[in-house]
Design a protein around this motif. Structure first.
Motif, short mmCIF file in Angstrom:
data_model
loop_
_atom_site.label_atom_id
_atom_site.label_comp_id
_atom_site.label_asym_id
_atom_site.label_seq_id
_atom_site.Cartn_x
_atom_site.Cartn_y
_atom_site.Cartn_z
N LYS A 1 -69.20 -46.96 26.73
CA LYS A 1 -68.69 -46.61 25.62
C LYS A 1 -67.72 -47.74 24.84
O LYS A 1 -67.48 -47.75 23.69
N TYR A 2 -67.22 -48.43 25.88
CA TYR A 2 -66.35 -49.56 25.37
C TYR A 2 -66.99 -50.43 24.31
O TYR A 2 -66.53 -51.01 23.45
N ILE B 1 -67.43 -48.58 20.98
CA ILE B 1 -66.05 -48.68 20.35
C ILE B 1 -66.00 -49.90 19.58
O ILE B 1 -65.30 -50.07 18.66
N PHE C 1 -60.13 -47.94 15.00
CA PHE C 1 -59.79 -47.34 16.13
C PHE C 1 -58.56 -46.79 16.49
O PHE C 1 -58.30 -45.70 16.96
N ILE D 1 -60.88 -43.38 25.46
CA ILE D 1 -62.17 -43.84 25.22
C ILE D 1 -63.24 -43.02 26.47
O ILE D 1 -64.33 -42.45 26.14
N ILE E 1 -68.64 -41.33 19.59
CA ILE E 1 -68.29 -42.61 19.04
C ILE E 1 -69.44 -42.90 18.03
O ILE E 1 -69.27 -43.61 17.11
#
Lengths: 357, 338
Positions: free
Chosen positions: A303-304, A307, A315, A337, A345
């Motif tokens: 997910k990071y 993002i 963000f 997150i 996302i």
């Protein structure tokens, strides 16, 4: 087999069909800008923006110190802010994605020699030279310093088998950092595969790879690359002792067989093709409970990189929309997150890219 | 692996200062290279003086001009002008003596007669004020100049002025004065006097010499995970450059002369050990080099020689050192002359 310039060109041409071109530095390989970026990220080959310290994004897009942990290293995030994202790199260095690039191997014995070669080359060019990506071939080192290149070959090979791949993998301080890992998920739970993990941060810049639908169960593999020695046993055993991985691979340019039956081998045949030999014994070390925790962490880890398609302002706004307050710590960022779904996302990325969905 | 401290610094240098300024070009190598370990005159980034090599620097601005390397008397076709050692330590939790451990990297350049810069990139922690005084005093007694900076714009200013000797000298004098003031302010707040400093920092100050003592043991230097070599070198240079005109005895009472001989034999190519043993004006001494120490103290030190300084061992060590330091102050214990 020591990989020199000539062999380097052959290997990439044979395995990936990159076009061979002539340059004033010798033969090179023409690639699209995303391929060049991925190549530089994995190998550290530098864009020739200056002769002293060519730019490479290698190492600057990491996220966490270690597996099962959510402490940031300075990379994609710097404390609570998005920092070294491909989007930010693109803003600072327009040459990264503006046109095709040429990967050129350059052999040298000393750094001063290399810098002179590159300075002389730059001084003779009428156009900016950032479209050249320099693959260092360090003749003074055993194996010519080509371990990162082997990591690239491993990543590209495994990626094609529906894995998300990564080099220089966050694992743990005591176990070390594997040269390579591959993560395959059931596509229902994780709708991404066949990519380098940092490619997930390139969606906004136009990279698209389709996700191959698979109902295969999770599978995690790990590998270690060497050029100066054929001994990778100790390190692979350390990684396997985490009980996260189903398979482990030795990566070497000319080894004939792995050290143990529980290891696989990625190597090159006489026609320069990458050859993968799976382990004869598989799943020997994995413990379902431990792997399950690792899988949960990996599902968040991904997910990071997604993002990272947002700007920092986007963000921050996203966070505030969902939480109705400001970010006060990296713990806030992590909690946020980790709570998001991939759909959340991806919807946000689409919204900021094209307007509201 | 994430970007290392060195990579972050080098990338910052290129992005902010470029690879060339006027007739100066930047000598800098990637993390994967070992060329920084080579002597400057051999194309590397390591400086030395009179046969003693110091730690490697991260970068050096050079110009095309013959230069006689004082380390090995070889003439290089490039002259070093400013050598830089950088660190991201202030962003990585290094708030204490870890900052001193890299001090000797740029020191080699200073001893070689050029400008050495120790750049600590701004971060959550502050620069230890001691560093400023170490560099200030090194600039007084060595042939080069040592600057401590946390802002690359200062370095840019220096690079822009470098061809003007008058302006460069003025810039350096002002910078050194600021460095000294920062240290002095903190010193006055924390200690007030050198006597108080000595009590709190395991130091004995005499007219012509100082004795710095610590609980080093043999295993600190044979077990690479302990990083004691780095710490000891940092402590040594702190003492040397706090008292630049005094002889320094670096006393390791838990160790014996035999321990030192063992390390001399087994660490002949260890750069940090060589610095500890060969730095001019500094002498490593052990309990065997002291005269007048009560035998009970010697026995106690021998018994705890391999034990880490914690718990009961620390109490015993401190008791022994109280006796030894009192004796050294009042003359009942002396150092053997060699």
């Amino acid at each position: 087999m020591e990989i020199d310039s000539e062999l380097f060109i052959k290997i990439l041409h044979v395995n990936f069909k990159f076009e061979i071109v002539d340059t004033d530095l010798g033969k090179g390989l023409k690639v699209d800008p995303f391929t060049a970026f991925i190549y530089s990220c994995v190998t550290g080959a530098g864009y020739l923006d200056n002769p002293a310290y060519p730019f490479t994004p290698k190492g600057i897009m990491k996220v966490f110190y270690s597996a099962l942990d959510y402490r940031f290293v300075t990379g994609i995030f710097d404390n609570t802010s998005l920092k070294n994202t491909p989007l930010n790199l693109h803003k600072a260095k327009k040459f990264l994605f503006n046109s095709d690039k040429i990967i050129v191997p350059v052999e040298f014995d000393s750094e001063r020699e290399l810098q002179k070669i590159l300075s002389d080359f730059i001084s003779k060019q009428k156009q900016p030279t950032e479209n050249f990506v320099i693959q260092r071939i360090e003749k003074s080192k055993n194996g010519n310093g080509m371990e990162p290149f082997l990591e690239y070959l491993a990543c590209e090979t495994i990626r094609r088998d529906n894995f998300i791949v990564e080099s220089q993998v966050p694992l743990s301080h005591s176990k070390g950092s594997p040269d390579f890992a591959g993560y395959r998920f059931n596509s229902v739970s994780v709708p991404f595969n066949s990519v380098h993990i940092f490619e997930l941060a390139l969606i906004r810049l136009g990279l698209s790879r389709s996700c191959v639908h698979t109902s295969l169960s999770n599978r995690f593999i790990v590998g270690e690359a060497k050029t100066s020695t054929t001994d990778m046993k100790n390190q692979l055993e350390k990684y396997l002792s985490t009980n996260f991985f189903n398979e482990a691979y030795e990566i070497h340019s000319s080894k004939i067989s792995p050290a143990e039956t529980v290891f696989g081998l990625i190597t090159l045949d006489k026609k320069y093709r990458v050859v993968l030999t799976p382990p004869r014994e598989k799943d020997t070390f994995v413990l379902p409970e431990k792997q399950s925790k690792y899988r949960d962490w990996l599902e968040n880890y991904i997910k990071y990189y997604l993002i990272a398609n947002l700007t920092n302002d986007e963000f921050v706004t996203f966070y505030q929309e969902k939480n109705k307050r400001k970010i006060s710590s990296s713990h806030d960022v992590v909690t946020f997150i980790n709570s998001l779904s991939y759909e959340d996302i991806l919807t946000k990325i689409t919204e900021v890219s094209y307007g509201s969905v | 692996m994430a970007q290392s401290s060195d990579e972050i610094i080098k990338r910052e240098l290129i992005d902010h200062l470029g690879s060339a300024t006027g007739d100066l070009s930047l000598r800098v190598f990637p993390e994967s290279s070992n060329d920084d370990q080579k002597q400057f005159s051999d194309g590397g980034l390591t400086f030395g003086f009179n046969g003693l090599l110091y730690g490697s620097c991260d970068a050096c601005w050079v110009r095309k001009k013959d230069w006689l390397d004082p380390y090995n008397k070889v003439t290089s076709s490039e002259e070093p002008v400013i050598a830089l050692e950088g660190t991201d330590a202030l962003n990585r939790g290094s708030s204490g003596n870890a900052q001193y451990q890299r001090f000797h990297h740029a020191l080699g350049a200073v001893k070689a007669g050029i400008i050495g810069v120790y750049y600590l990139k701004k971060g959550a922690d502050k620069i230890q004020e001691d560093l400023y005084e170490m560099a200030y005093n090194a600039s007084q007694i060595e042939s080069g100049t040592y600057l401590i900076i946390d802002d690359l714009s200062e370095l840019k200013t220096l690079l822009d002025l470098i061809d003007d000797n008058v302006k460069t000298k003025a810039f350096i004098e002002k910078k050194l004065s600021v460095m000294h003031s920062i240290f002095q302010k903190k010193f006055d707040e924390k200690y007030g006097s050198w006597e108080e400093f000595a009590k709190k920092r395991s130091t004995i100050i005499k007219d012509t010499y100082v004795i710095k003592y610590s609980g080093r043991m043999l295993r600190n230097f044979t077990d690479s995970s302990q990083r004691a070599g780095h710490i000891a070198v940092g402590e040594m240079y702190l003492t040397k450059y706090f008292f630049p005109r005094k002889h320094v005895y670096y006393l390791w009472p838990k160790m014996s002369s035999a321990d030192i001989e063992y390390l001399d034999s087994n660490k002949s190519v260890d750069k940090e050990w060589q610095l500890l043993r060969n730095e001019p004006g500094v002498e490593i001494i052990t309990r065997d080099d002291l005269v007048g120490v009560p035998s009970a103290v010697i026995t106690q030190l021998y018994q705890i020689r391999d034990e880490p300084l914690k718990g009961e061992v620390l109490v015993k060590f401190n008791n022994c050192m109280q006796i030894i330091s009192d004796g050294l102050r009042n003359g009942k214990i002396t150092i053997k002359t060699k």
